[in-house]
Design a protein around this motif. Sequence first.
Motif, mmCIF file in Angstrom:
data_model
loop_
_atom_site.group_PDB
_atom_site.id
_atom_site.type_symbol
_atom_site.label_atom_id
_atom_site.label_comp_id
_atom_site.label_asym_id
_atom_site.label_seq_id
_atom_site.Cartn_x
_atom_site.Cartn_y
_atom_site.Cartn_z
ATOM 1 N N ASP A 1 4.907 41.158 -83.575
ATOM 2 C CA ASP A 1 5.216 41.783 -84.987
ATOM 3 C C ASP A 1 5.790 40.735 -85.810
ATOM 4 O O ASP A 1 6.913 39.995 -85.314
ATOM 5 C CB ASP A 1 6.217 43.161 -84.711
ATOM 6 N N GLY A 2 5.768 40.608 -87.002
ATOM 7 C CA GLY A 2 6.482 39.704 -87.976
ATOM 8 C C GLY A 2 6.164 38.152 -87.764
ATOM 9 O O GLY A 2 6.704 37.290 -88.320
ATOM 10 N N PHE A 3 5.063 37.925 -87.047
ATOM 11 C CA PHE A 3 4.555 36.706 -86.755
ATOM 12 C C PHE A 3 3.819 36.049 -88.027
ATOM 13 O O PHE A 3 3.973 34.814 -88.433
ATOM 14 C CB PHE A 3 3.401 36.404 -85.678
ATOM 15 N N LYS A 4 3.327 36.913 -88.841
ATOM 16 C CA LYS A 4 2.479 36.215 -90.085
ATOM 17 C C LYS A 4 3.724 35.920 -91.171
ATOM 18 O O LYS A 4 3.572 34.811 -91.684
ATOM 19 C CB LYS A 4 1.844 37.402 -90.760
ATOM 20 N N TYR B 1 14.569 33.276 -88.158
ATOM 21 C CA TYR B 1 13.209 34.269 -88.163
ATOM 22 C C TYR B 1 13.229 35.093 -87.145
ATOM 23 O O TYR B 1 13.926 35.085 -85.975
ATOM 24 C CB TYR B 1 11.794 33.469 -88.186
ATOM 25 N N ARG B 2 12.926 36.334 -87.124
ATOM 26 C CA ARG B 2 12.725 37.439 -86.098
ATOM 27 C C ARG B 2 11.163 37.583 -85.844
ATOM 28 O O ARG B 2 10.293 38.170 -86.891
ATOM 29 C CB ARG B 2 13.609 38.594 -86.741
ATOM 30 N N VAL B 3 10.799 37.684 -84.492
ATOM 31 C CA VAL B 3 9.542 38.527 -84.044
ATOM 32 C C VAL B 3 10.190 39.568 -83.010
ATOM 33 O O VAL B 3 10.739 39.393 -82.376
ATOM 34 C CB VAL B 3 8.488 37.282 -83.802
ATOM 35 N N SER B 4 8.933 40.099 -82.680
ATOM 36 C CA SER B 4 9.051 41.341 -81.527
ATOM 37 C C SER B 4 7.567 41.370 -81.237
ATOM 38 O O SER B 4 6.654 40.725 -81.705
ATOM 39 C CB SER B 4 9.764 42.461 -82.155
ATOM 40 N N THR B 5 7.259 42.345 -80.370
ATOM 41 C CA THR B 5 5.835 42.727 -79.732
ATOM 42 C C THR B 5 5.835 44.096 -79.629
ATOM 43 O O THR B 5 6.779 44.988 -79.408
ATOM 44 C CB THR B 5 5.936 41.909 -78.329
ATOM 45 N N SER B 6 4.419 44.434 -79.795
ATOM 46 C CA SER B 6 3.989 45.705 -79.593
ATOM 47 C C SER B 6 3.012 45.522 -78.412
ATOM 48 O O SER B 6 2.252 44.591 -78.408
ATOM 49 C CB SER B 6 3.274 46.503 -80.721
ATOM 50 N N ILE B 7 2.962 46.440 -77.561
ATOM 51 C CA ILE B 7 2.087 46.528 -76.422
ATOM 52 C C ILE B 7 1.106 47.605 -76.213
ATOM 53 O O ILE B 7 1.732 48.866 -76.432
ATOM 54 C CB ILE B 7 2.934 46.307 -75.201
#
Length: 318
Positions: free
Chosen positions: A193-196, A269-275
């Motif tokens: 999430d948020g990588f773009k 920067y902030r990223v997370s992940t969805s699974i």
Amino acid sequence: MNQPFEDLKMYQNFDELADDVLDFAKEILPDQMLYLSAIEAGQQRMLKIANDKADIPMVEGMQIELNQSLCKLIDFETRQPVVLEDIPNAEQLGDWRKGLEEAHVRSYLGIPIVLTSGETFGTLCAINNRVSLYEQKNVQLLQRIVRLFLYYLELERHAWKDALTGLHNRRYLTKQFEEHPGQTGAVFFLDLDGFKQVNDVYGHETGDIVLQEVAQRLRQFVREQDDAIAVRLGGDEFILHFGHADSREGWERLAEQIVTALSEWKTDYRVSTSIGIVMYDGEYRPELQALLQQADAALYAAKSLGKNTYQFYELAKK
């Protein structure tokens, strides 16, 4: 199962080339016992041995703690060989000399085998039950043999590994899945999430750094699991495949740990992940492509819930 050692089975013609390496080494040091080893996570496995000596207790396939091996003396960062021509009088070995004498090891030459990525593969070594003289020209010839062996290892690595992250690729996942047809396990489909926004704001070089850091964290997770591999599908999509049974609650705990670990960044920067998660068993296990589609559907559901979470695909039983 130690996955990196298991990876060796994927190498084409490995046994033949390893035999050739040792045959060349025998031409240089004909009186020495020679071996190729692989090293991972503090373990060393003896892959191939030439010129066996009955009084030295070492056999092919033997796996030992690296800290109990002379190869622990090698500095894999500098990639310099270790030469011990007279172990009984090598004061730097201290009390360790007694154990080596009992094993009839009185000389040792260890040459590191390190990939261009900096990852340790293992060693090419010579040991003897007699004090030996290792001439510099012979050491250099063995180092050249190791360089040629490394070219082969690098080609094989590119066939099964993602170039940017060093994780396995989809081809590897497919082959592993096909070779274990009766397995029970789970597929975790991860999308960042948020990588773009990272790429757009900070540039693709920073994006690559993020992907490499994510890969490192996923690698740590699979090291702590049985029969687990981490795969980069492409872009910011990753797969964790677990080839063992667990309860739904167990998978939930693991998913929560992954979500937490991939949302903690000490950066601007902030990223997370969805699974998306799909479980399967030996009685009902679709083809890998179907499992990936199901996990992707569960991933979409997790994204729809606001991201930074996980969802299960409810697999309908026949």
